[in-house]
Design an enzyme around this catalytic site. Structure first.
Site, PDB file in Angstrom:
ATOM      1  N   HIS A   1      -7.114  -2.837  10.774  1.00  0.00           N
ATOM      2  CA  HIS A   1      -7.041  -2.778   9.469  1.00  0.00           C
ATOM      3  C   HIS A   1      -5.812  -3.868   8.891  1.00  0.00           C
ATOM      4  O   HIS A   1      -4.801  -4.108   9.862  1.00  0.00           O
ATOM      5  CB  HIS A   1      -6.754  -1.591   8.792  1.00  0.00           C
ATOM      6  CG  HIS A   1      -5.410  -0.762   9.240  1.00  0.00           C
ATOM      7  ND1 HIS A   1      -5.327   0.526   8.880  1.00  0.00           N
ATOM      8  CD2 HIS A   1      -4.332  -1.365   9.470  1.00  0.00           C
ATOM      9  CE1 HIS A   1      -4.242   0.943   9.154  1.00  0.00           C
ATOM     10  NE2 HIS A   1      -3.263  -0.216   9.527  1.00  0.00           N
TER      11      HIS A   1
ATOM     12  N   GLU B   1      -9.825  -0.719   5.691  1.00  0.00           N
ATOM     13  CA  GLU B   1     -10.021  -0.228   6.990  1.00  0.00           C
ATOM     14  C   GLU B   1     -11.720  -0.815   7.413  1.00  0.00           C
ATOM     15  O   GLU B   1     -12.178  -1.354   6.717  1.00  0.00           O
ATOM     16  CB  GLU B   1     -10.451   1.401   6.822  1.00  0.00           C
ATOM     17  CG  GLU B   1      -9.195   2.062   6.271  1.00  0.00           C
ATOM     18  CD  GLU B   1      -8.156   2.412   7.369  1.00  0.00           C
ATOM     19  OE1 GLU B   1      -7.949   1.367   8.307  1.00  0.00           O
ATOM     20  OE2 GLU B   1      -7.441   3.394   7.444  1.00  0.00           O
TER      21      GLU B   1
ATOM     22  N   ASP C   1       0.801  -1.262   0.087  1.00  0.00           N
ATOM     23  CA  ASP C   1       0.052  -0.089  -0.113  1.00  0.00           C
ATOM     24  C   ASP C   1       0.884   1.204   0.146  1.00  0.00           C
ATOM     25  O   ASP C   1       2.207   0.993   0.026  1.00  0.00           O
ATOM     26  CB  ASP C   1      -1.035   0.081   1.287  1.00  0.00           C
ATOM     27  CG  ASP C   1      -0.275  -0.316   2.560  1.00  0.00           C
ATOM     28  OD1 ASP C   1       1.255  -0.268   2.618  1.00  0.00           O
ATOM     29  OD2 ASP C   1      -0.803  -0.454   3.537  1.00  0.00           O
TER      30      ASP C   1
ATOM     31  N   ASN D   1      -6.638  -0.455  14.671  1.00  0.00           N
ATOM     32  CA  ASN D   1      -8.326  -0.667  14.370  1.00  0.00           C
ATOM     33  C   ASN D   1      -8.405  -1.882  13.778  1.00  0.00           C
ATOM     34  O   ASN D   1      -9.475  -2.245  13.196  1.00  0.00           O
ATOM     35  CB  ASN D   1      -8.648   0.664  13.742  1.00  0.00           C
ATOM     36  CG  ASN D   1      -7.955   0.794  12.078  1.00  0.00           C
ATOM     37  OD1 ASN D   1      -7.066  -0.168  11.881  1.00  0.00           O
ATOM     38  ND2 ASN D   1      -8.441   1.468  11.380  1.00  0.00           N
TER      39      ASN D   1
END
Ligand code: F6R
Length: 242
Positions: free
Chosen positions: A138, A143, A67, A136
């Site tokens: 991810h 996400e 990414d 979180n």
């Protein structure tokens, strides 16, 4: 899915780097996709060290960067590209053909995603994906709430990612969007390894392993893959027995 717990970050990184080496030994043309960030830093270093000390032919494998932060130039030390250049591309002197990454400054980011998808397909798909996990839950920039059927895509970043992501940058950055491989890539990857270390990851690791599988906690997708390993150190495993 298998869970493996290692004594510490060093032992975890040894094992993860061995998996990368194994992928290339198995198939000199292996396609390895990897996350950047703190978790895989030592893995990357050990991978390079081991390859340089071996007589393994590493001139044909492909390294795909998972990414990138949109709008962050490659020369910024906080960019994902910089990580790969510093820890893998330059030390191994990989040819440009062996390195695949997003241009997060491209005018046409949709075309950039298509190019990534096509490149991966042309190289026969991903043999090994080595990913981290965000605070979180991810993976890459997939996400909470993501669809699990996406290939490469552009995504607005979750608030947690925007603030935690500051740790990679020397100066405060506006991190609004990312470009990332999607979970369709992950599902099609022949093997997926998620690594996590340290006590700050203990809570999210517990949820990843024990909550119901849901894209509200994207990393739970690991439990749906038939050839996946979650590799963690004892500190990240600390809440599992609670
Ligand atoms: C980075 C990436 C992210 C990180 C995750 C964990 O390329 O894909 O999903 O893997 O945010 O980051 P660290 O390892 O720094 O805790």
């Amino acid at each position: 899915m298998e869970l493996k717990i290692y004594k510490d970050y060093e032992a975890l990184s040894e094992a993860a780097s061995d998996e990368m080496i194994h992928a290339i030994k198995n198939n000199p043309k292996a396609v390895i996709c990897m996350a950047s960030g703190d978790s895989p830093r030592l893995t990357a270093g050990l991978f390079v060290e081991k390859l340089l000390q071996s007589n393994i032919d590493y001139s044909q494998f492909t390294l795909v960067a998972l990414d990138e932060w949109i709008g962050v130039p490659p020369e910024n030390p906080g960019s994902c590209y910089y990580f790969f250049r510093q820890y893998i591309f330059e030390p191994l002197k990989l040819s440009p053909d062996q390195t695949v990454f997003f241009n997060a400054l491209a005018n046409d980011l949709k075309a950039e995603c298509k190019k990534m998808d096509n490149t991966i397909t042309a190289r026969g798909g991903i043999d090994l994906m080595l990913v981290g996990i965000g605070m979180n839950g991810h993976i890459g920039f997939n996400e909470p709430g993501v669809s699990e059927n996406l290939y490469a895509h552009v995504v607005p970043l979750d608030e947690v990612t925007q603030s935690v992501g500051q740790k990679y940058f020397q100066q405060s950055m506006v991190l609004k969007e990312g470009i990332t491989l999607g979970f369709q890539h992950l599902k099609e990857s022949r093997k997926v390894i998620l690594i996590a270390n340290g006590s700050r990851k203990a809570g999210i690791i517990k949820k990843t392993l024990q909550n119901e599988i849901s894209m509200q906690l994207p990393a739970t997708i690991m439990r749906k893959h038939s050839n996946s390993i979650i590799m963690i150190d004892e500190a990240a495993a600390a809440e599992l027995a609670d």
